[in-house]
Design an enzyme around this catalytic site. Structure first.
Site, PDB file in Angstrom:
ATOM      1  N   ASP A 179      -7.500  -6.016  -4.285  1.00 42.21           N
ATOM      2  CA  ASP A 179      -6.253  -6.013  -3.812  1.00 42.21           C
ATOM      3  C   ASP A 179      -6.365  -7.472  -2.570  1.00 42.21           C
ATOM      4  O   ASP A 179      -6.781  -7.729  -1.094  1.00 42.21           O
ATOM      5  CB  ASP A 179      -6.458  -5.061  -2.093  1.00 42.21           C
ATOM      6  N   GLU A 192       1.193  -1.575   0.166  1.00 45.27           N
ATOM      7  CA  GLU A 192       0.181  -0.295   0.050  1.00 45.27           C
ATOM      8  C   GLU A 192       0.381   1.171   0.149  1.00 45.27           C
ATOM      9  O   GLU A 192       0.348   2.666   0.035  1.00 45.27           O
ATOM     10  CB  GLU A 192      -0.772   0.020   1.082  1.00 45.27           C
ATOM     11  N   ASN A 219      -0.430  -8.099  -2.962  1.00 46.81           N
ATOM     12  CA  ASN A 219      -0.976  -7.518  -3.986  1.00 46.81           C
ATOM     13  C   ASN A 219      -0.360  -6.485  -4.238  1.00 46.81           C
ATOM     14  O   ASN A 219       0.979  -5.900  -4.810  1.00 46.81           O
ATOM     15  CB  ASN A 219      -2.696  -6.474  -3.016  1.00 46.81           C
TER      16      ASN A 219
END
Length: 641
Positions: free
Chosen positions: A368, A242, A326
Site C-alpha cells: 500500500d 481500499e 495503490n
C-alpha cells in the site's frame, strides 16, 4: 501564557461529541516487534538523535549545506505578492514564500493574533487561501467554505457556503473525512466535497456558480484532494483504493463545470488516454494496453489507483505531473502482475489529458505504498548541466529525482528506514524487492519498514531556493502483515490484509528532515514522538514551519534546524501552514489545528485501540495519542508584535 522561548500556550478545548467510526476494523495479527534496520542500497543511516534542551524532540546536525543561493531555480516563479491562492503556493509545489518580515532573529516574538473556530471536530488537513484581503478555509465533512475578512480585527466571517454533501459519504471514507483545501482562479474558489462533487463559488459573494457530480459513493468513491486550476481547467482525482474503485483524473471547464476530459488509471490505452505521444523512459512502462494485460482478467475494473494527492504544472513544457494510488486489494496474491497504472507518476498534457510519459514507482505494490506525493519542480545543476527535474519524497521511502521531460530517474535515495526494498535500479527504474518482506497467504510477515503509510504520506514538503534544501515532514513506522482473501462488493472494504503498525527503530514515530537534493543526503533532522502529519512551509526569512500531532506549532531555522519558537494549540496539527501579507502590511502565519487523518482517527473518529489492527493497522501505533490531544477545529493566525 508565554514561556521563556516566547511560546504561547493555549489550553486544549475538550469536546463531548463523539464521531462515528466510518471504516474498517481489521483482525489482530500477532505480537509487536522492534522494527527492522535500514538495508537500502543507496543510503546512509543518519546518526542517532540527541535531545535539544526544552524542545521535546531530538535534533541531529548531519552535514552543512554548501549550495550557493540561486544554484537551484524554481521554474515559472512569480514575484511575491503576499497572497496564497493555491495549497502549494505555486505551480512548482514548493510551498516557499518570498515574505521575509518574520526571520530567524525575530521568530521567537511570534504571538497569537487571532483565531477562528470552524465548528467541525474532524481532521483539518486543508491549507487556508489568501486572496487580497480575504482568507478562505475549507472544513472536513460537511465541507463548509468560510470567507474571513482580513481587513478587520479578528478576521470575522464575511460569508459561509454550505454544500450539504450526502451524509452517507462518511461511511465510505477510508481514512477520516478530510479535505485538503481549495484553489482560487478567475474570481472563483474551487473545491471538492466528500461525496464527489466539484464546486465553484464566487469569491466575493459566496454564491454557488456551478457544481458537478464526478463520482459515486455507492462504488466506494470519495474526493478528499485539493483541485488545481491550469489553463482554465479544474483538475480533480478520486479516492477509494481500499474499496475497489476505478481511479481517474478529470478536467472540468472552470467557467461551466462541464467535463473536458477524463483519464483512467487502468484499462485499455484509449481510456487511460495513452496514444502516439506517449513515450515512457523505461521498457517495462512501454507496450500496448498495459492497464489490462498486467492485471488478471477484469481485475483492473476494481483496481484502485485513485489520484487523491498533489498536482504540479510546468508551463514551459505544458505538462501536469501527479501520482496515482495503490492497487486494490492490498493482498498482492489476488492481483499478479505489475498492475498498471497504479502507484505511477504521470506527465500529461492539461489541454487534452494525453499521457506524455509515465513511470510506475512501485510495480505490483505489496505494501500500500501508493505514489500520490507531491512533485516539486526544480531546475538544478546535475553532473555538469542544468536539468529540469521533479523531486518526490515518496511513501516507499525514497527521494526520487527525475528528469521531468522524460521520466528518467536520476537518483533514488532513502530518507528513512527501508527494508521492504533493497534499492532502485536506475537502469530499469524498478525497485529491488526484499523477498523476505513480501506478504504471503497463511503467514505473518514481521518488521516491514516502512509501514503502509510509508516513510511519508500525503503531507507536503517545502523547498527553499535560498538554502537549496527540501523540508520533509514524515513518519517512522514499521508493521506486521498477514494477507487474507478479499471479496469485491461495491462500496465496501476491499483490502485483504491484516496489519499491525508500531514505531520504527529509535522508538520515535515522527521526523522532520532537511534534504539536499544535489548532495542526495540529509543536512539536519528533528525527531518527534508522533508522526509529523502536517505540511511544511518555508520562507525568505529562512524560517520553516510545521506542526505536530500532539499540538505544537513550530518555527525552525531553515539552515540549521534550531528551534526558534513553538506554540501549543488546542488540538493536534495535520494541516498545511501558510503565510501571507495582510492589509495592515504585516506578515502572518496561519494553520488549521484539528487532529485526525489516518493516524489521528483514533481521536477524531473514536477508534478503539484495544483492537491493535483497527484503522487499517495504525491504531496500535497511535494508542497513546488520545492522552496527548483532543478533537479540534480551529484556525490560528500568528504575527509579530
Amino acid at each position: 501564557m508565554i514561556d521563556r522561548r516566547g511560546t504561547r500556550h493555549i489550553s486544549p478545548t475538550h469536546v463531548a461529541a463523539r464521531a462515528a467510526v466510518t471504516f474498517l476494523t481489521l483482525a489482530a495479527v500477532g505480537t509487536g516487534c522492534t522494527g527492522g534496520s535500514e538495508q537500502t542500497a543507496n543510503a546512509k543511516t543518519p546518526p542517532t538523535s540527541t535531545a535539544s534542551p526544552g524542545t521535546g524532540a531530538g535534533h541531529t546536525l548531519v552535514a552543512r549545506n554548501g549550495i550557493a543561493a540561486g544554484q537551484i531555480t524554481i521554474p515559472g516563479a512569480e514575484p511575491e505578492d503576499g497572497q496564497w491562492i493555491r495549497p502549494a503556493k505555486d505551480y512548482a509545489s514548493t510551498r516557499f514564500s518570498g515574505l521575509d518580515q518574520i526571520t530567524t532573529a525575530n521568530a521567537s516574538q511570534l504571538k497569537l493574533a487571532w483565531s477562528f473556530s470552524t465548528g467541525v471536530l474532524r481532521g483539518q488537513e486543508a491549507a487556508p487561501l489568501v486572496v487580497g484581503s480575504t482568507m478562505y478555509i475549507v472544513t472536513p465533512y460537511p465541507n463548509i467554505l468560510y470567507a474571513l475578512d482580513l481587513s478587520k480585527p479578528g478576521g470575522p466571517a464575511k460569508w459561509k457556503y454550505e454544500p450539504q454533501p450526502l451524509a452517507a459519504a462518511q461511511g465510505v471514507a477510508c481514512c477520516d473525512v478530510v479535505n485538503r483545501g481549495a484553489a482560487f482562479a478567475d474570481g472563483k474558489i474551487f473545491y471538492n466535497t466528500l461525496d464527489n462533487q466539484t464546486i465553484a463559488v464566487d469569491a466575493t459573494t459566496g454564491k454557488e456558480v456551478w457544481r458537478t457530480q464526478l463520482g459515486d459513493i455507492n462504488h466506494g468513491e470519495t474526493i478528499t484532494m485539493a483541485p488545481l486550476v491550469v489553463k482554465g481547467k479544474v483538475l480533480v482525482g478520486n479516492s477509494g483504493g481500499e474499496l475497489g474503485i476505478r481511479g481517474w483524473l478529470t478536467a472540468l471547464d472552470a467557467k461551466t463545470g462541464k467535463v473536458a476530459w477524463r483519464a483512467y488509471h487502468a484499462g485499455p490505452d484509449s481510456l487511460v488516454r495513452i496514444g502516439p505521444r506517449f513515450k515512457p523512459f523505461y521498457k517495462t512502462d512501454q507496450g500496448k494496453d498495459l492497464g489490462v494485460t498486467t492485471w488478471p482478467p477484469d481485475k483492473w475494473k476494481q483496481g484502485g489507483a485513485g489520484a487523491w494527492g498533489w498536482i504540479s504544472y510546468d508551463a514551459a513544457l505544458n505538462l501536469i505531473y501527479y501520482g496515482t494510488a495503490n492497487p486494490g486489494p492490498w493482498n498482492p496474491e489476488q492481483r499478479p502482475g505489475d498492475n498498471k497504472w497504479s502507484s505511477t507518476t504521470f506527465a500529461r498534457d492539461p489541454d487534452t489529458g494525453e499521457a506524455i510519459w509515465a513511470y510506475q514507482v512501485t510495480p505490483h505494490d505489496l505494501h500500500d505504498y501508493d505514489g500520490i506525493n507531491e512533485s516539486i519542480l526544480l531546475d538544478l545543476p546535475w553532473k555538469g548541466q542544468t536539468r529540469r527535474v521533479l523531486v518526490r519524497p515518496e511513501r516507499d521511502g525514497y527521494v526520487y529525482v527525475q528528469d521531468r521531460t522524460t521520466g528518467e530517474v536520476l537518483a533514488a535515495d532513502t530518507f528513512g528506514v527501508v527494508n521492504s526494498t533493497l534499492g532502485v535500479n536506475l537502469q530499469t527504474g524498478r525497485p529491488a524487492v526484499n523477498q523476505e518482506k513480501e506478504p504471503q497467504m497463511g503467514k505473518v510477515v514481521r518488521e516491514i519498514c516502512p509501514a503502509s503509510p510509508g516513510t511519508k504520506d500525503w503531507q507536503p514538503s517545502a523547498f527553499s531556493p535560498r538554502t537549496g534544501l527540501l523540508y520533509i515532514p514524515h513518519q517512522n513506522l514499521c508493521m506486521d502483515v498477514e494477507p487474507v482473501e478479499a471479496n469485491y462488493i461495491a462500496g465496501t472494504p476491499y483490502v485483504g490484509m491484516n496489519v499491525k503498525m508500531y514505531a520504527g527503530p529509535g522508538g520515535h514515530r515522527g521526523v522532520f528532515d532537511a534534504w539536499d537534493p544535489i548532495a542526495r543526503k540529509k543536512v539536519w533532522s528533528v525527531t518527534e514522538d508522533f508522526p509529523v502529519w502536517s505540511g511544511a512551509l518555508v520562507t525568505a526569512g529562512d524560517v520553516v514551519f510545521y506542526g505536530t500531532m500532539d499540538g505544537w506549532f513550530k518555527a525552525l531555522d531553515a539552515r540549521s534546524g534550531a528551534i526558534l519558537w513553538r506554540a501549543k494549540l488546542g488540538s493536534g496539527i495535520i494541516g498545511q501552514p501558510v503565510t501571507y501579507r495582510a492589509p495592515d502590511g504585516k506578515q502572518y502565519v496561519a494553520i488549521l489545528a484539528g487532529v485526525g487523518g489516518w493516524p489521528g482517527a483514533i481521536v477524531s473518529a473514536g477508534i478503539d485501540a484495544r483492537d491493535s489492527s483497527a484503522g487499517l493497522g495504525i491504531a496500535n501505533a497511535m494508542r497513546d495519542l488520545p492522552n496527548a490531544t483532543t478533537k479540534g477545529g480551529t484556525l490560528y493566525v500568528f504575527g509579530l508584535p
